[in-house]
Design a protein around this motif. Structure first.
Motif, PDB file in Angstrom:
ATOM      1  N   GLY A   3      -4.292   6.097   6.991  1.00 11.30           N
ATOM      2  CA  GLY A   3      -4.089   6.712   5.635  1.00 11.30           C
ATOM      3  C   GLY A   3      -3.027   6.960   5.030  1.00 11.30           C
ATOM      4  N   TRP A   4      -1.814   7.126   5.813  1.00 15.19           N
ATOM      5  CA  TRP A   4      -0.483   7.117   5.176  1.00 15.19           C
ATOM      6  C   TRP A   4      -0.056   5.511   4.775  1.00 15.19           C
ATOM      7  CZ3 TRP A   4       2.385  11.158   4.205  1.00 15.19           C
ATOM      8  CH2 TRP A   4       1.703  12.562   4.664  1.00 15.19           C
ATOM      9  N   PHE A   8       0.938   4.357   1.178  1.00 14.85           N
ATOM     10  CA  PHE A   8       2.343   3.782   0.942  1.00 14.85           C
ATOM     11  C   PHE A   8       2.283   2.542   0.364  1.00 14.85           C
ATOM     12  CE2 PHE A   8       5.830   1.036   2.420  1.00 14.85           C
ATOM     13  CZ  PHE A   8       6.886   1.754   1.629  1.00 14.85           C
ATOM     14  N   GLY A   9       1.106   1.756   0.841  1.00 15.01           N
ATOM     15  CA  GLY A   9       1.119   0.309   0.052  1.00 15.01           C
ATOM     16  C   GLY A   9       0.398   0.415  -1.267  1.00 15.01           C
ATOM     17  N   PHE A  10      -0.590   1.363  -1.435  1.00 15.06           N
ATOM     18  CA  PHE A  10      -0.882   1.482  -2.914  1.00 15.06           C
ATOM     19  C   PHE A  10       0.295   1.864  -3.752  1.00 15.06           C
ATOM     20  CE2 PHE A  10      -5.427   2.211  -1.428  1.00 15.06           C
ATOM     21  CZ  PHE A  10      -5.667   1.186  -2.132  1.00 15.06           C
ATOM     22  N   ILE A  15       4.131   0.302  -7.971  1.00 15.84           N
ATOM     23  CA  ILE A  15       5.622   0.230  -8.719  1.00 15.84           C
ATOM     24  C   ILE A  15       5.719  -1.309  -8.728  1.00 15.84           C
ATOM     25  CG2 ILE A  15       7.933   0.506  -7.979  1.00 15.84           C
ATOM     26  CD1 ILE A  15       7.227   3.069  -6.521  1.00 15.84           C
ATOM     27  N   ALA A  16       5.435  -2.051  -7.890  1.00 15.19           N
ATOM     28  CA  ALA A  16       5.771  -3.561  -8.144  1.00 15.19           C
ATOM     29  C   ALA A  16       4.866  -4.239  -9.377  1.00 15.19           C
ATOM     30  CB  ALA A  16       5.245  -4.341  -7.086  1.00 15.19           C
ATOM     31  N   ILE A  49      -7.183  -6.034  -1.529  1.00 19.06           N
ATOM     32  CA  ILE A  49      -7.109  -6.003  -0.151  1.00 19.06           C
ATOM     33  C   ILE A  49      -7.007  -4.897   0.541  1.00 19.06           C
ATOM     34  CG2 ILE A  49      -6.043  -6.814   2.047  1.00 19.06           C
ATOM     35  CD1 ILE A  49      -7.834  -9.126   0.803  1.00 19.06           C
ATOM     36  N   LEU A  50      -6.122  -3.950  -0.064  1.00 14.92           N
ATOM     37  CA  LEU A  50      -6.008  -2.580   0.481  1.00 14.92           C
ATOM     38  C   LEU A  50      -7.392  -1.671   0.199  1.00 14.92           C
ATOM     39  CD1 LEU A  50      -2.319  -1.846  -0.700  1.00 14.92           C
ATOM     40  CD2 LEU A  50      -3.176  -2.015   1.733  1.00 14.92           C
TER      41      LEU A  50
END
Length: 89
Positions: A3-4, A8-10, A15-16, A49-50
């Motif tokens: 979950g963390w 973080f990926g999202f 931001i990108a 994908i996430l």
């Protein structure tokens, strides 16, 4: 723990995407805008994908593959138009 990592990926991809949107709007020339659009497509694939990993569904991976194919063809068409001024010869 996953979950963390997903959170973080999202956040990182969001931001990108925001920075790519800035480059798409502010880009000094058309080549920068094409690169920003291509990078936004790659970031959208990452979000899909996430989301598939978070939901546990396998259909999102096919959607990401289709978006990758369409994004690649679109980038090639934009670049060809930028270089030659015509897409179809």
């Amino acid at each position: 723990m996953i979950g963390w990592a997903l959170g973080f990926g999202f956040a990182a991809i969001s931001i990108a995407l925001a920075m790519n949107l800035w480059r798409l709007i502010k880009g000094p020339d058309m080549a920068d805008r094409i690169l920003a659009l291509d990078t936004m497509t790659i970031n959208a694939i990452g979000i899909i994908i996430l989301g598939g990993i978070a939901d546990g569904s396998g259909t999102s991976f096919e959607a990401a593959m289709l978006l990758a194919l369409v994004g690649f063809v679109g980038t090639v068409a934009y670049a060809k138009f930028l270089l030659r001024g015509d897409i179809i010869e």
